[in-house]
Structure formats: structure tokens, C-alpha cells
Write a protein that holds these residues in place. Structure first.
Motif, PDB file in Angstrom:
ATOM      1  N   ILE B  78      -8.490  44.958 -50.596  1.00 23.04           N
ATOM      2  CA  ILE B  78      -7.267  43.878 -50.673  1.00 23.04           C
ATOM      3  C   ILE B  78      -6.164  44.669 -50.594  1.00 23.04           C
ATOM      4  CG2 ILE B  78      -7.291  43.571 -53.064  1.00 23.04           C
ATOM      5  CD1 ILE B  78      -7.027  40.510 -52.640  1.00 23.04           C
ATOM      6  N   LEU B  79      -6.105  46.002 -51.528  1.00 16.99           N
ATOM      7  CA  LEU B  79      -4.796  46.515 -51.365  1.00 16.99           C
ATOM      8  C   LEU B  79      -4.260  46.989 -50.075  1.00 16.99           C
ATOM      9  CD1 LEU B  79      -5.549  49.111 -54.293  1.00 16.99           C
ATOM     10  CD2 LEU B  79      -3.804  47.198 -54.241  1.00 16.99           C
ATOM     11  N   ASP B  80      -5.273  47.227 -48.938  1.00 16.48           N
ATOM     12  CA  ASP B  80      -4.617  47.664 -47.744  1.00 16.48           C
ATOM     13  C   ASP B  80      -3.843  46.670 -47.107  1.00 16.48           C
ATOM     14  OD1 ASP B  80      -6.113  50.219 -47.851  1.00 16.48           O
ATOM     15  OD2 ASP B  80      -8.001  49.266 -47.464  1.00 16.48           O
ATOM     16  N   LEU B  81      -4.367  45.163 -47.446  1.00 18.71           N
ATOM     17  CA  LEU B  81      -3.560  44.153 -46.860  1.00 18.71           C
ATOM     18  C   LEU B  81      -2.264  44.009 -47.329  1.00 18.71           C
ATOM     19  CD1 LEU B  81      -6.491  41.403 -46.648  1.00 18.71           C
ATOM     20  CD2 LEU B  81      -5.663  43.262 -45.076  1.00 18.71           C
ATOM     21  N   LEU B  82      -1.631  44.677 -48.378  1.00 18.14           N
ATOM     22  CA  LEU B  82      -0.538  44.490 -49.186  1.00 18.14           C
ATOM     23  C   LEU B  82       0.322  45.889 -48.984  1.00 18.14           C
ATOM     24  CD1 LEU B  82      -1.615  42.173 -51.942  1.00 18.14           C
ATOM     25  CD2 LEU B  82       0.206  41.746 -50.562  1.00 18.14           C
ATOM     26  N   GLN B  83      -0.183  46.809 -48.132  1.00 21.07           N
ATOM     27  CA  GLN B  83       0.740  48.085 -48.278  1.00 21.07           C
ATOM     28  C   GLN B  83       1.875  47.658 -47.614  1.00 21.07           C
ATOM     29  OE1 GLN B  83       0.137  50.991 -49.717  1.00 21.07           O
ATOM     30  NE2 GLN B  83      -1.780  50.434 -50.383  1.00 21.07           N
ATOM     31  N   PRO B  84       3.041  48.237 -47.920  1.00 21.70           N
ATOM     32  CA  PRO B  84       4.108  48.112 -47.112  1.00 21.70           C
ATOM     33  C   PRO B  84       4.034  48.818 -45.976  1.00 21.70           C
ATOM     34  CG  PRO B  84       4.716  49.501 -48.669  1.00 21.70           C
ATOM     35  CD  PRO B  84       3.436  48.878 -49.096  1.00 21.70           C
TER      36      PRO B  84
END
Lengths: 86, 86
Positions: B78-84
């Protein structure tokens, strides 16, 4: 029905810790680090006063707009709210 | 009303790119990387067929449960979906 046939097979990366569990643990840690009660954080981020309690008990399916508001009040990036626990 | 008086003063980390914009860009990139149409990704993650289109246009305030479902289908955290964006 899932139609995963269209996707290349890839090892599932389903994490052992759910997104709700990650958010709950990070909010609690960061909130305490700021010396805020659940009600104070809720108030500062313009949520209902019981909302942070629900969030920390994984009861609430928070939206990204809500997460963004909490991140701003806590002075962190939204990514910090989704980091898995060490 | 915000009650930020209770918080230590700290430089605001409000990002220039909103959480919705980050999610939109990452979903589009990862979806295309898998060779999926918006409808195919929606179907695989059990969303309405127009939902990914809305998401990629920043119209939708997706929840973390929804993000988690998309991350699982796309084989990322899920972190990969919120990377700038770089």
C-alpha cells in the motif's frame, strides 16, 4: 468474481499487518509523541471526538483525505501513517 | 475550528502533491505496467467498472481498505500507492 487471469503471476505481497492496523499503531504512537489525547487529536483534525478512538481500534475505514488531514496535524507525511511496525 | 495551540510549533509538511494525486499517478503507472485497462483493474479488485477512472482523475476519496485491495491486485505494498512522483 476476481479476474486475475489477466495478470502475470506474481507472489502475493499481502502483508501480515493490515492497513488499518498500521494506521492504528502509527496514529497512537505519533499522537502520544505529541502528548495529545484522542479527543485533542480528533478536535485538531476536525473529526468527531470519538473518531481517533475508533481509528486506533481498527474499527474505521479511513479515507485518504482523512489520513492526509491527520498527517498534516501530526506534522508528518501520509506515508508515515502507513509504515508497518518494526 | 482548528485547535493547533495544543501542538508544538513545527514546520508544516503539507506536500505539494495531494494524497489523491499521488494515488492517481501510482495507480495509472502500475496499472499500465501490468497491461490492464481501467475496467480490468476495477473488475479484478471488485470495484465498479468506472471507479478506477474516477480514481485516476482524483475524483474519488478512496479508503484504506480500498487501497489495500488495489495494492494486493497490483502485487505491491500500500505504501507504493502513496509514494510521491519523482
Amino acid at each position: 468474481m476476481l479476474r486475475l487471469g489477466a495478470m502475470p503471476s506474481k507472489p502475493s505481497k499481502k502483508p501480515s499487518q493490515s492497513a488499518r492496523q498500521r494506521v492504528a499503531a502509527n496514529i497512537r504512537r505519533l499522537r502520544k509523541g505529541e502528548g495529545l489525547s484522542q479527543e485533542e487529536l480528533a478536535d485538531a483534525a476536525e473529526f468527531h471526538r470519538t473518531y481517533i478512538s475508533q481509528l486506533e481500534r481498527c474499527v474505521t475505514n479511513i479515507s485518504i483525505d482523512g489520513l492526509e488531514r491527520l498527517a498534516e496535524v501530526l506534522g508528518v507525511d501520509i506515508l508515515d501513517l502507513l509504515q508497518p511496525s518494526a
